[in-house]
Design a protein around this motif. Structure first.
Motif, PDB file in Angstrom:
ATOM      1  N   GLU A 150     -24.851 -27.670  75.298  1.00 19.37           N
ATOM      2  CA  GLU A 150     -24.950 -25.941  74.898  1.00 19.37           C
ATOM      3  C   GLU A 150     -26.181 -25.942  74.235  1.00 19.37           C
ATOM      4  O   GLU A 150     -26.649 -26.449  73.211  1.00 19.37           O
ATOM      5  N   ALA A 151     -26.961 -24.969  74.634  1.00 18.73           N
ATOM      6  CA  ALA A 151     -28.342 -24.502  73.809  1.00 18.73           C
ATOM      7  C   ALA A 151     -28.103 -24.094  72.509  1.00 18.73           C
ATOM      8  O   ALA A 151     -26.948 -23.311  72.508  1.00 18.73           O
ATOM      9  N   ASP A 152     -28.676 -24.209  71.435  1.00 15.15           N
ATOM     10  CA  ASP A 152     -28.814 -23.745  70.433  1.00 15.15           C
ATOM     11  C   ASP A 152     -29.385 -22.229  70.392  1.00 15.15           C
ATOM     12  O   ASP A 152     -29.839 -21.913  71.289  1.00 15.15           O
ATOM     13  N   ILE A 153     -28.827 -21.250  69.713  1.00 18.61           N
ATOM     14  CA  ILE A 153     -29.056 -19.774  69.757  1.00 18.61           C
ATOM     15  C   ILE A 153     -30.266 -19.544  69.121  1.00 18.61           C
ATOM     16  O   ILE A 153     -30.490 -20.071  67.882  1.00 18.61           O
ATOM     17  N   PRO A 154     -31.376 -19.159  69.936  1.00 18.06           N
ATOM     18  CA  PRO A 154     -32.790 -18.900  69.143  1.00 18.06           C
ATOM     19  C   PRO A 154     -32.531 -17.834  68.158  1.00 18.06           C
ATOM     20  O   PRO A 154     -31.486 -17.235  68.124  1.00 18.06           O
ATOM     21  N   LEU A 155     -33.429 -18.196  66.929  1.00 19.99           N
ATOM     22  CA  LEU A 155     -33.153 -17.198  65.763  1.00 19.99           C
ATOM     23  C   LEU A 155     -33.161 -15.883  65.887  1.00 19.99           C
ATOM     24  O   LEU A 155     -32.495 -14.776  65.508  1.00 19.99           O
ATOM     25  N   ASP A 156     -34.039 -15.542  66.719  1.00 15.75           N
ATOM     26  CA  ASP A 156     -34.540 -14.007  67.045  1.00 15.75           C
ATOM     27  C   ASP A 156     -33.588 -13.492  68.029  1.00 15.75           C
ATOM     28  O   ASP A 156     -32.843 -12.269  67.774  1.00 15.75           O
ATOM     29  N   VAL A 157     -32.750 -14.209  68.872  1.00 16.57           N
ATOM     30  CA  VAL A 157     -31.647 -13.737  69.607  1.00 16.57           C
ATOM     31  C   VAL A 157     -30.388 -13.593  68.354  1.00 16.57           C
ATOM     32  O   VAL A 157     -29.663 -12.506  68.694  1.00 16.57           O
ATOM     33  N   LEU A 158     -29.993 -14.598  67.711  1.00 21.24           N
ATOM     34  CA  LEU A 158     -28.992 -14.398  66.798  1.00 21.24           C
ATOM     35  C   LEU A 158     -29.212 -13.179  65.977  1.00 21.24           C
ATOM     36  O   LEU A 158     -28.212 -12.494  65.720  1.00 21.24           O
ATOM     37  N   ALA A 159     -30.416 -13.013  65.367  1.00 23.17           N
ATOM     38  CA  ALA A 159     -30.537 -11.883  64.583  1.00 23.17           C
ATOM     39  C   ALA A 159     -30.257 -10.568  65.289  1.00 23.17           C
ATOM     40  O   ALA A 159     -29.570  -9.736  64.656  1.00 23.17           O
ATOM     41  N   TRP A 160     -30.438 -10.538  66.563  1.00 20.78           N
ATOM     42  CA  TRP A 160     -30.446  -9.239  67.412  1.00 20.78           C
ATOM     43  C   TRP A 160     -28.684  -9.110  67.407  1.00 20.78           C
ATOM     44  O   TRP A 160     -28.075  -8.307  67.436  1.00 20.78           O
ATOM     45  N   VAL A 161     -28.243 -10.255  67.986  1.00 19.47           N
ATOM     46  CA  VAL A 161     -26.752 -10.305  68.264  1.00 19.47           C
ATOM     47  C   VAL A 161     -25.915 -10.134  67.030  1.00 19.47           C
ATOM     48  O   VAL A 161     -25.009  -9.041  66.917  1.00 19.47           O
ATOM     49  N   LEU A 162     -26.323 -10.270  65.681  1.00 16.01           N
ATOM     50  CA  LEU A 162     -25.587 -10.117  64.609  1.00 16.01           C
ATOM     51  C   LEU A 162     -25.771  -8.398  64.248  1.00 16.01           C
ATOM     52  O   LEU A 162     -24.746  -7.802  63.790  1.00 16.01           O
ATOM     53  N   THR A 163     -26.972  -7.967  64.581  1.00 19.76           N
ATOM     54  CA  THR A 163     -27.126  -6.689  64.102  1.00 19.76           C
ATOM     55  C   THR A 163     -26.387  -5.765  65.092  1.00 19.76           C
ATOM     56  O   THR A 163     -25.858  -4.547  64.683  1.00 19.76           O
ATOM     57  N   GLN A 164     -26.220  -6.105  66.191  1.00 23.16           N
ATOM     58  CA  GLN A 164     -25.451  -5.378  67.534  1.00 23.16           C
ATOM     59  C   GLN A 164     -23.622  -5.681  67.093  1.00 23.16           C
ATOM     60  O   GLN A 164     -22.854  -4.781  67.118  1.00 23.16           O
ATOM     61  N   LEU A 165     -23.352  -6.883  66.775  1.00 15.38           N
ATOM     62  CA  LEU A 165     -21.984  -7.474  66.828  1.00 15.38           C
ATOM     63  C   LEU A 165     -21.369  -6.837  65.493  1.00 15.38           C
ATOM     64  O   LEU A 165     -20.055  -6.644  65.441  1.00 15.38           O
TER      65      LEU A 165
END
Ligand code: HEM
Ligand code: NAG
Ligand code: NAG
Ligand code: NAG
Ligand code: NAG
Length: 428
Positions: free
Chosen positions: A399-414
């Motif tokens: 599994e690929a690690d979640i890129p930091l910019d993606v993680l930041a966006w996901v946390l903001t949404q979820l």
């Protein structure tokens, strides 16, 4: 949010694995210690440019909100009322009439999304975005805002673009989804991509490695097989027992036949997708019958003389009404728990024929590839959050690690939609 007492208990609870899971045919628990030399065989799809992905210069966007036909009242991806029981499309709502896709429109592995695009709840060309996805799932299917947001965010984070929030519901359309249309920052493969959202053991799509990389095309023999299980299990109904039995069968088939079979933690999402068949597709959802007419219309499945099914564009059945109460994260956690507990499976994958390796690292409540038998529906709901916000380990899937910019966006949404569910949240 600070961890609640509940979430601390959830991590600390002493767990017992399903004792008999090791007897699943083909599973060798002693092989947890993998052979690294086999890893190269488990190649990830690189998501390269797909020259066959259709291009439609006409990107209409979803049909605009119309006060005469509000459905659950979700506008621009905001929360609606959650009150369904509404006929869709409403009589007179020509904007949401069935409109079959043309040769330049993108469709993919999800009957729910294909149907939504064929009725203009999503942009008809199959290139959509967060606001369309979240409103469409509420207005058309009466999914709750929290679940609609979760699935859309998963789809965009894995297969689309978090800056534009755009997503192709099928093949790679990076030039239309990405903030970088040249694709030099990386390709955005769309929902067709393997081992991102799409995975092995699908209900009506073949495994990636068993079908030359096509894990997204509807397969009529598999649909007939699902119907056969419905006949044997529930007098022809596609209810939760049928789906639980059939998902179990699909796992066993992949385990036995696919040397590259991969069923990582993310595969738990596939139980959730499968629950839509009996929770969302019937008229009035769980109050109605998940019968062959309803399910085949959403799937675009028409019987042929060979005893299997041909494919036509997916559509909403005539005079169909959506479920009365919204289907949310709490409810889907209960359905994943029900289906998984019905026939528990090891989390892991094959490295070569008959060489199954269970996941040997701990992820949430998953340990040694097993889920504890006392796991609750709430545990499964919280696992969904972890799948979206943690780096998911893969014994064989890399599994690929979640890129930091993606993680930041996901946390903001979820984080807002998981706020009151008692799950330990990461700081955004
Ligand atoms: C943004 C929202 C959604 C996204 C991104 C999405 C994406 C996907 C993907 C990638 C798959 C393939 C999974 C696999 O490998 O089997 C899938 C399967 C499926 N989805 Fe969705 N989905 C969404 C919402 C929905 C909704 C609202 C419904 C129903 C109303 C639905 C119904 C299904 C069903 C029944 C399957 C199983 C297909 C099969 O193999 O037969 N999905 N979805
Ligand atoms: C898990 O498997 C990998 C791959 O073989 C191996 O390198 C690692 O040592 C294993 N970890 C444990 C805790 O057994
Ligand atoms: C399921 O049962 C129905 C009604 O008896 C029958 O018409 C249909 O052919 C059966 N389908 C399968 C796939 O077994
Ligand atoms: C749908 O409703 C209309 C109007 O009530 C009716 O004429 C038609 O027969 C119905 N169609 C189906 C398939 O039930
Ligand atoms: C997982 O495997 C390790 C190493 O074999 C063992 O110490 C541990 O008790 C196992 N955990 C469970 C829940 O079976």
């Amino acid at each position: 949010m600070r961890p609640s007492l509940l979430s601390i208990l959830y991590f600390a609870s002493v767990v017992t694995a399903w004792p008999w899971i090791a007897n699943v045919p083909g599973v060798d628990l002693s092989a947890i210690h993998a052979h690294p030399e086999n890893f190269a065989k488990q190649r990830r799809q690189t998501g390269g440019l797909d020259p066959t992905c259709p291009f439609n210069a006409d990107h209409p966007g979803a049909a605009p909100f119309d006060v005469r036909f509000p459905y659950t009242g979700s506008i621009d991806g905001l929360p609606g009322t959650g009150i369904g029981g509404v006929q869709v499309p409403a009589p007179g709502d020509t904007a949401h009439e069935f409109t079959p896709p043309g040769p330049n429109d993108i469709r993919g592995p999800c009957p729910g999304m294909n149907t939504a695009a064929n009725h203009n709840f999503l942009s008809h060309d199959g290139v959509t975005n967060l606001a369309e996805l979240v409103s469409a799932q509420q207005n058309l299917y009466n999914l709750a805002f929290d679940l609609a947001t979760f699935i859309a965010v998963r789809g965009i984070a894995l297969d689309g673009d978090v800056a534009t929030t755009k997503l192709s519901i099928g093949c790679d359309a990076t030039e239309r989804t990405s903030i970088d249309p040249t694709g030099t920052l990386g390709r955005e493969p769309g929902l067709d991509a393997h081992n991102k959202f799409e995975g092995d053991t699908s209900l009506t799509r073949r495994d990636y490695f068993l079908n030359n990389g096509d894990a997204f095309t509807f397969q009529g023999d598999m649909f007939a097989d699902m119907y056969r299980v419905a006949n044997e299990t529930s007098n022809g109904l596609f209810d939760r027992d049928t789906i639980a039995v059939y998902r179990s069968q699909r796992y066993d088939e992949s385990l036995a036949s696919n040397p590259n079979f991969y069923f990582g933690p993310k595969a738990l999402l596939l139980y959730g997708a499968a629950s839509f068949i009996y929770e969302v597709f019937p008229v009035f959802g769980p109050e109605g019958d998940a019968n062959i007419d309803t399910v085949s219309t959403f799937y675009g499945a028409v019987p042929n003389s060979a005893g299997t099914y041909d494919h036509v564009p997916e559509r909403i059945p005539e005079n169909w009404s959506n479920r009365r109460t919204a289907y949310g994260l709490v409810e889907i956690g209960a359905e994943i728990a029900y289906q998984y507990s019905y026939a528990p499976k090891l989390i892991g994958g094959n490295v070569g024929a008959g060489n199954f390796l269970a996941l040997n690292s701990t992820f949430g409540i998953i340990e040694n590839g097993t889920i504890p038998s006392d796991a609750t529906a709430a545990d499964f709901t919280c696992l969904l959050y972890q799948l979206a916000t943690d780096n998911v380990p893969g014994t064989v899937g890399n599994e690929a690690d979640i890129p930091l910019d993606v993680l930041a966006w996901v946390l903001t949404q979820l984080n807002p939609v998981f706020e009151n569910l008692g799950c330990p949240l990461k700081l955004s």
